[in-house]
Design a protein around this motif. Sequence first.
Motif, PDB file in Angstrom:
ATOM      1  N   VAL A  69      -7.888   5.956 -20.944  1.00  0.00           N
ATOM      2  CA  VAL A  69      -6.513   6.101 -21.421  1.00  0.00           C
ATOM      3  C   VAL A  69      -6.385   7.383 -22.248  1.00  0.00           C
ATOM      4  CG1 VAL A  69      -4.726   5.105 -22.896  1.00  0.00           C
ATOM      5  CG2 VAL A  69      -6.053   3.624 -21.373  1.00  0.00           C
ATOM      6  N   PHE A  70      -7.370   7.618 -23.114  1.00  0.00           N
ATOM      7  CA  PHE A  70      -7.364   8.835 -23.929  1.00  0.00           C
ATOM      8  C   PHE A  70      -7.387  10.083 -23.056  1.00  0.00           C
ATOM      9  CE2 PHE A  70      -8.454   8.908 -28.658  1.00  0.00           C
ATOM     10  CZ  PHE A  70      -7.575   7.886 -28.923  1.00  0.00           C
ATOM     11  N   PHE A  71      -8.178  10.030 -21.970  1.00  0.00           N
ATOM     12  CA  PHE A  71      -8.263  11.192 -21.078  1.00  0.00           C
ATOM     13  C   PHE A  71      -6.919  11.471 -20.415  1.00  0.00           C
ATOM     14  CE2 PHE A  71      -8.983  12.882 -16.780  1.00  0.00           C
ATOM     15  CZ  PHE A  71      -9.554  14.108 -17.114  1.00  0.00           C
ATOM     16  N   LEU A  72      -6.237  10.423 -19.968  1.00  0.00           N
ATOM     17  CA  LEU A  72      -4.924  10.593 -19.338  1.00  0.00           C
ATOM     18  C   LEU A  72      -3.897  11.132 -20.335  1.00  0.00           C
ATOM     19  CD1 LEU A  72      -4.730   7.349 -17.145  1.00  0.00           C
ATOM     20  CD2 LEU A  72      -5.133   9.691 -16.370  1.00  0.00           C
ATOM     21  N   VAL A  73      -3.927  10.597 -21.557  1.00  0.00           N
ATOM     22  CA  VAL A  73      -3.006  11.077 -22.595  1.00  0.00           C
ATOM     23  C   VAL A  73      -3.299  12.544 -22.923  1.00  0.00           C
ATOM     24  CG1 VAL A  73      -2.344  10.827 -25.021  1.00  0.00           C
ATOM     25  CG2 VAL A  73      -2.609   8.799 -23.592  1.00  0.00           C
ATOM     26  N   TYR A  74      -4.582  12.865 -23.031  1.00  0.00           N
ATOM     27  CA  TYR A  74      -4.970  14.251 -23.341  1.00  0.00           C
ATOM     28  C   TYR A  74      -4.537  15.204 -22.227  1.00  0.00           C
ATOM     29  CZ  TYR A  74      -7.948  18.307 -24.156  1.00  0.00           C
ATOM     30  OH  TYR A  74      -8.402  19.588 -24.358  1.00  0.00           O
ATOM     31  N   LEU A  75      -4.743  14.789 -20.986  1.00  0.00           N
ATOM     32  CA  LEU A  75      -4.352  15.625 -19.855  1.00  0.00           C
ATOM     33  C   LEU A  75      -2.845  15.837 -19.826  1.00  0.00           C
ATOM     34  CD1 LEU A  75      -5.877  16.988 -17.504  1.00  0.00           C
ATOM     35  CD2 LEU A  75      -5.288  15.006 -16.090  1.00  0.00           C
ATOM     36  N   THR A  76      -2.091  14.767 -20.091  1.00  0.00           N
ATOM     37  CA  THR A  76      -0.626  14.872 -20.133  1.00  0.00           C
ATOM     38  C   THR A  76      -0.166  15.813 -21.239  1.00  0.00           C
ATOM     39  OG1 THR A  76      -0.443  12.592 -19.323  1.00  0.00           O
ATOM     40  CG2 THR A  76       1.513  13.552 -20.337  1.00  0.00           C
ATOM     41  N   ALA A  77      -0.764  15.659 -22.428  1.00  0.00           N
ATOM     42  CA  ALA A  77      -0.394  16.523 -23.559  1.00  0.00           C
ATOM     43  C   ALA A  77      -0.741  17.975 -23.270  1.00  0.00           C
ATOM     44  CB  ALA A  77      -1.103  16.057 -24.826  1.00  0.00           C
ATOM     45  N   LEU A  78      -1.915  18.196 -22.685  1.00  0.00           N
ATOM     46  CA  LEU A  78      -2.358  19.556 -22.384  1.00  0.00           C
ATOM     47  C   LEU A  78      -1.428  20.223 -21.372  1.00  0.00           C
ATOM     48  CD1 LEU A  78      -4.809  21.189 -23.408  1.00  0.00           C
ATOM     49  CD2 LEU A  78      -5.965  20.593 -21.273  1.00  0.00           C
ATOM     50  N   LEU A  79      -1.120  19.507 -20.283  1.00  0.00           N
ATOM     51  CA  LEU A  79      -0.254  20.074 -19.242  1.00  0.00           C
ATOM     52  C   LEU A  79       1.166  20.294 -19.764  1.00  0.00           C
ATOM     53  CD1 LEU A  79      -1.446  18.013 -16.126  1.00  0.00           C
ATOM     54  CD2 LEU A  79      -1.923  20.414 -16.645  1.00  0.00           C
ATOM     55  N   GLY A  80       1.687  19.322 -20.529  1.00  0.00           N
ATOM     56  CA  GLY A  80       3.043  19.443 -21.061  1.00  0.00           C
ATOM     57  C   GLY A  80       3.187  20.628 -21.999  1.00  0.00           C
ATOM     58  N   ASN A  81       2.226  20.795 -22.903  1.00  0.00           N
ATOM     59  CA  ASN A  81       2.303  21.904 -23.856  1.00  0.00           C
ATOM     60  C   ASN A  81       2.049  23.251 -23.186  1.00  0.00           C
ATOM     61  OD1 ASN A  81       2.787  20.850 -26.681  1.00  0.00           O
ATOM     62  ND2 ASN A  81       1.102  19.517 -26.081  1.00  0.00           N
ATOM     63  N   LEU A  82       1.132  23.290 -22.223  1.00  0.00           N
ATOM     64  CA  LEU A  82       0.900  24.531 -21.483  1.00  0.00           C
ATOM     65  C   LEU A  82       2.126  24.927 -20.668  1.00  0.00           C
ATOM     66  CD1 LEU A  82      -2.796  24.135 -20.237  1.00  0.00           C
ATOM     67  CD2 LEU A  82      -1.920  25.817 -21.861  1.00  0.00           C
ATOM     68  N   LEU A  83       2.842  23.930 -20.144  1.00  0.00           N
ATOM     69  CA  LEU A  83       4.068  24.205 -19.397  1.00  0.00           C
ATOM     70  C   LEU A  83       5.116  24.848 -20.302  1.00  0.00           C
ATOM     71  CD1 LEU A  83       5.741  23.912 -16.780  1.00  0.00           C
ATOM     72  CD2 LEU A  83       6.375  21.621 -17.559  1.00  0.00           C
ATOM     73  N   ILE A  84       5.263  24.309 -21.514  1.00  0.00           N
ATOM     74  CA  ILE A  84       6.234  24.881 -22.458  1.00  0.00           C
ATOM     75  C   ILE A  84       5.839  26.307 -22.840  1.00  0.00           C
ATOM     76  CG2 ILE A  84       7.053  24.723 -24.837  1.00  0.00           C
ATOM     77  CD1 ILE A  84       7.244  21.744 -24.499  1.00  0.00           C
ATOM     78  N   VAL A  85       4.547  26.544 -23.087  1.00  0.00           N
ATOM     79  CA  VAL A  85       4.079  27.893 -23.418  1.00  0.00           C
ATOM     80  C   VAL A  85       4.376  28.854 -22.265  1.00  0.00           C
ATOM     81  CG1 VAL A  85       2.035  29.309 -23.874  1.00  0.00           C
ATOM     82  CG2 VAL A  85       2.298  27.109 -25.018  1.00  0.00           C
ATOM     83  N   THR A  86       4.144  28.400 -21.038  1.00  0.00           N
ATOM     84  CA  THR A  86       4.378  29.253 -19.867  1.00  0.00           C
ATOM     85  C   THR A  86       5.860  29.576 -19.697  1.00  0.00           C
ATOM     86  OG1 THR A  86       2.466  28.243 -18.760  1.00  0.00           O
ATOM     87  CG2 THR A  86       4.018  29.462 -17.374  1.00  0.00           C
ATOM     88  N   LEU A  87       6.702  28.540 -19.762  1.00  0.00           N
ATOM     89  CA  LEU A  87       8.142  28.747 -19.552  1.00  0.00           C
ATOM     90  C   LEU A  87       8.745  29.639 -20.633  1.00  0.00           C
ATOM     91  CD1 LEU A  87       9.342  25.171 -18.461  1.00  0.00           C
ATOM     92  CD2 LEU A  87       9.018  27.175 -17.010  1.00  0.00           C
ATOM     93  N   THR A  88       8.365  29.410 -21.881  1.00  0.00           N
ATOM     94  CA  THR A  88       8.939  30.200 -22.978  1.00  0.00           C
ATOM     95  C   THR A  88       8.383  31.619 -23.003  1.00  0.00           C
ATOM     96  OG1 THR A  88       7.266  29.236 -24.458  1.00  0.00           O
ATOM     97  CG2 THR A  88       9.464  28.237 -24.473  1.00  0.00           C
ATOM     98  N   SER A  89       7.320  31.878 -22.257  1.00  0.00           N
ATOM     99  CA  SER A  89       6.750  33.224 -22.200  1.00  0.00           C
ATOM    100  C   SER A  89       7.342  34.069 -21.071  1.00  0.00           C
ATOM    101  CB  SER A  89       5.222  33.158 -22.031  1.00  0.00           C
ATOM    102  OG  SER A  89       4.626  32.504 -23.123  1.00  0.00           O
ATOM    103  N   ILE A  90       7.646  33.420 -19.924  1.00  0.00           N
ATOM    104  CA  ILE A  90       8.053  34.204 -18.754  1.00  0.00           C
ATOM    105  C   ILE A  90       9.550  34.177 -18.477  1.00  0.00           C
ATOM    106  CG2 ILE A  90       5.798  33.825 -17.681  1.00  0.00           C
ATOM    107  CD1 ILE A  90       7.057  31.791 -15.843  1.00  0.00           C
ATOM    108  N   GLU A  91      10.269  33.190 -19.027  1.00  0.00           N
ATOM    109  CA  GLU A  91      11.701  33.092 -18.725  1.00  0.00           C
ATOM    110  C   GLU A  91      12.533  33.876 -19.740  1.00  0.00           C
ATOM    111  OE1 GLU A  91      13.939  31.741 -16.337  1.00  0.00           O
ATOM    112  OE2 GLU A  91      12.040  32.075 -15.327  1.00  0.00           O
ATOM    113  N   GLN A  92      13.392  34.745 -19.236  1.00  0.00           N
ATOM    114  CA  GLN A  92      14.194  35.605 -20.097  1.00  0.00           C
ATOM    115  C   GLN A  92      15.192  34.804 -20.938  1.00  0.00           C
ATOM    116  OE1 GLN A  92      13.513  38.835 -20.422  1.00  0.00           O
ATOM    117  NE2 GLN A  92      15.042  38.957 -22.065  1.00  0.00           N
TER     118      GLN A  92
END
Length: 308
Positions: free
Chosen positions: A32-55
């Motif tokens: 369960v911890f691994f799934l939560v960690y993976l979700t948190a990692l992907l979600g936060n990386l997605l926000i970092v990516t979108l806020t970096s490349i989108e004008q």
Amino acid sequence: MPEKLSNVTFVTEFLLMGFPGDQVLQRFCASVFFLVYLTALLGNLLIVTLTSIEQQLQTPMYFFLKNLSLIDICYISTTVPKCIMNTLTNSLSISFVGCASQVFLVLFSAGTEYALLLVMSYDRYAAICHPLHYEAIMNRGACVQMVSVVWLSGCAYGSLHVAGTFSARYCGPNVVPQFFCDVPSLLTLVCFGDEILEYAFIVASCSFVFVCFIFMVISYIHIFSTVLKIPSDQGRYKSFSTCVPHLTVVSLFLFSAGFAFLGSASNFPPSLNLFMSVMYSVLPPSLNPLIYSLRNRDMKMAFGKVFG
């Protein structure tokens, strides 16, 4: 004096008890911890990516949000991977240096996140209460300076508590009833009288956190009073909707930290203390991406644009 010192066994490593129960239950919790960690990692990386490349996301609010996601990645990566690894390898040990590093990174992340939430409340105050001067107040240079101060304050906060906690002597036992090294559990293992410095740091930091919280409350009092003066319902809704994600994250962070403090200050069962630690160390980094992406139209539009 030599006699007293000879009876003391100084601790060189700690044992993290982790999840309670038999091996099957521990493996399930680790999954369960691994799934939560993976979700948190992907979600936060997605926000970092979108806020970096989108004008369209190159605004102060999303600049702060990107930093919040970076902090959350550091926050959850400090505790969860080590816990999963210990469970899968049936190992409980963590070195003295590893434990000190974990304490520093957890408190560094928590302190930085709290300071950033304070800055984000000021950003909402400037946007709603002083819209005509917003671009001048929250210019690029000011935002970079604020974020630099936020990261430095988190580093200072973590360093002070590590100095206070690990300047003491640990006389044993070396069993930490948590899945990571946290200060309240470590203080129960310190030799009698050696924990005074860390308690002084805790009192000072709690006072500082309370002062920052008062500033945050004052900001939102001004925000709400300004929003209520807006004549149109649509204008009020639009202004208030930009504050809802931040208010939700602040509430989640403060309530989870409050529960953890309540648990450490009370004689609660170890399983309940473990649950409260999960509340403040795992829950906020996991839910922050959902809170900011699900309710945010710009984030959803950027996501659709990037991923089709």
